[in-house]
Design a protein around this motif. Sequence first.
Motif, PDB file in Angstrom:
ATOM      1  N   GLY A  95       0.626  -1.269   0.082  1.00 26.85           N
ATOM      2  CA  GLY A  95      -0.011   0.137   0.097  1.00 26.85           C
ATOM      3  C   GLY A  95       0.754   1.256   0.076  1.00 26.85           C
ATOM      4  N   GLY A  96       2.106   1.321   0.121  1.00 29.81           N
ATOM      5  CA  GLY A  96       2.825   2.515   0.001  1.00 29.81           C
ATOM      6  C   GLY A  96       2.790   2.862  -1.275  1.00 29.81           C
TER       7      GLY A  96
ATOM      8  N   SER B 138      -1.508  -1.938   4.294  1.00 27.32           N
ATOM      9  CA  SER B 138      -1.819  -3.338   4.898  1.00 27.32           C
ATOM     10  C   SER B 138      -0.771  -4.097   5.187  1.00 27.32           C
ATOM     11  N   CYS B 139      -0.991  -5.098   6.275  1.00 30.67           N
ATOM     12  CA  CYS B 139      -0.002  -6.042   6.608  1.00 30.67           C
ATOM     13  C   CYS B 139      -1.010  -7.220   6.818  1.00 30.67           C
ATOM     14  N   ALA B 140      -0.415  -8.259   5.933  1.00 33.37           N
ATOM     15  CA  ALA B 140      -1.087  -9.460   5.996  1.00 33.37           C
ATOM     16  C   ALA B 140      -0.210 -10.415   6.931  1.00 33.37           C
ATOM     17  N   ALA B 141      -0.804 -11.030   7.870  1.00 35.09           N
ATOM     18  CA  ALA B 141      -0.024 -11.951   8.787  1.00 35.09           C
ATOM     19  C   ALA B 141      -0.387 -13.442   8.388  1.00 35.09           C
TER      20      ALA B 141
ATOM     21  N   THR C  31       5.466 -12.496  19.436  1.00 37.18           N
ATOM     22  CA  THR C  31       4.862 -13.817  20.268  1.00 37.18           C
ATOM     23  C   THR C  31       5.931 -14.393  20.858  1.00 37.18           C
ATOM     24  N   ASP C  32       6.963 -15.012  20.316  1.00 34.81           N
ATOM     25  CA  ASP C  32       7.839 -15.713  21.297  1.00 34.81           C
ATOM     26  C   ASP C  32       9.232 -14.667  21.008  1.00 34.81           C
ATOM     27  N   SER C  33       9.161 -14.065  19.939  1.00 35.64           N
ATOM     28  CA  SER C  33      10.032 -12.933  19.689  1.00 35.64           C
ATOM     29  C   SER C  33       9.551 -11.764  18.827  1.00 35.64           C
ATOM     30  N   ASP C  34      10.525 -10.962  18.342  1.00 34.61           N
ATOM     31  CA  ASP C  34       9.944  -9.835  17.561  1.00 34.61           C
ATOM     32  C   ASP C  34       9.958 -10.372  15.880  1.00 34.61           C
ATOM     33  N   TYR C  35       8.920  -9.845  15.543  1.00 31.45           N
ATOM     34  CA  TYR C  35       8.783 -10.307  13.767  1.00 31.45           C
ATOM     35  C   TYR C  35       8.418  -8.950  13.359  1.00 31.45           C
ATOM     36  N   TRP C  36       9.327  -8.829  11.989  1.00 33.03           N
ATOM     37  CA  TRP C  36       9.004  -7.591  11.369  1.00 33.03           C
ATOM     38  C   TRP C  36       8.688  -8.174   9.776  1.00 33.03           C
ATOM     39  N   GLY C  37       7.755  -7.237   9.123  1.00 30.95           N
ATOM     40  CA  GLY C  37       7.923  -7.252   7.809  1.00 30.95           C
ATOM     41  C   GLY C  37       8.854  -6.709   6.958  1.00 30.95           C
ATOM     42  N   GLN C  38       8.904  -6.702   5.541  1.00 27.46           N
ATOM     43  CA  GLN C  38      10.137  -6.270   4.885  1.00 27.46           C
ATOM     44  C   GLN C  38      10.004  -4.628   4.539  1.00 27.46           C
ATOM     45  N   GLY C  39       8.715  -4.247   4.837  1.00 27.51           N
ATOM     46  CA  GLY C  39       8.594  -2.788   4.838  1.00 27.51           C
ATOM     47  C   GLY C  39       7.917  -2.032   3.495  1.00 27.51           C
ATOM     48  N   THR C  40       7.234  -1.009   3.464  1.00 26.45           N
ATOM     49  CA  THR C  40       6.894  -0.553   2.244  1.00 26.45           C
ATOM     50  C   THR C  40       7.012   1.011   2.448  1.00 26.45           C
TER      51      THR C  40
END
Length: 114
Positions: free
Chosen positions: A8-9, A21-24, A99-108
């Motif tokens: 969406g960027g 939007s961020c789809a998990a 959750t059990d650790s940090d999770y990041w997307g790739q970014g937009t």
Amino acid sequence: QVQLVESGGGLVQPGGSLRLSCAASGIVFRLYSMGWYRQAPGKQRELVATVTRIFKTNYADSVQGRFTISRDNAMNTVYLQMNSLKPEDTARYYCHTFTDSDYWGQGTQVTVSS
């Protein structure tokens, strides 16, 4: 395997709007808080907004009143509606969860420029 995929960027003029939007996947989405962060060139990554599993929201002062975070548990997706965009909102925007650790997307990338 947890995956967060942003979309969406783009390039928008000052005063314009965008919806990210961020789809998990790989998590029981409804159980976890979700957040949006951003990082501009030469600056540290900063919190933009978060939404908890009970839909409580929190915003950075710089975006309060202009941005709205929301989540759709049926779609495993978190959104960031950005209105009245300013050049200083230009940054790469990242989706985050813990959750059990940090999770990041790739970014937009969001670029606000005339």
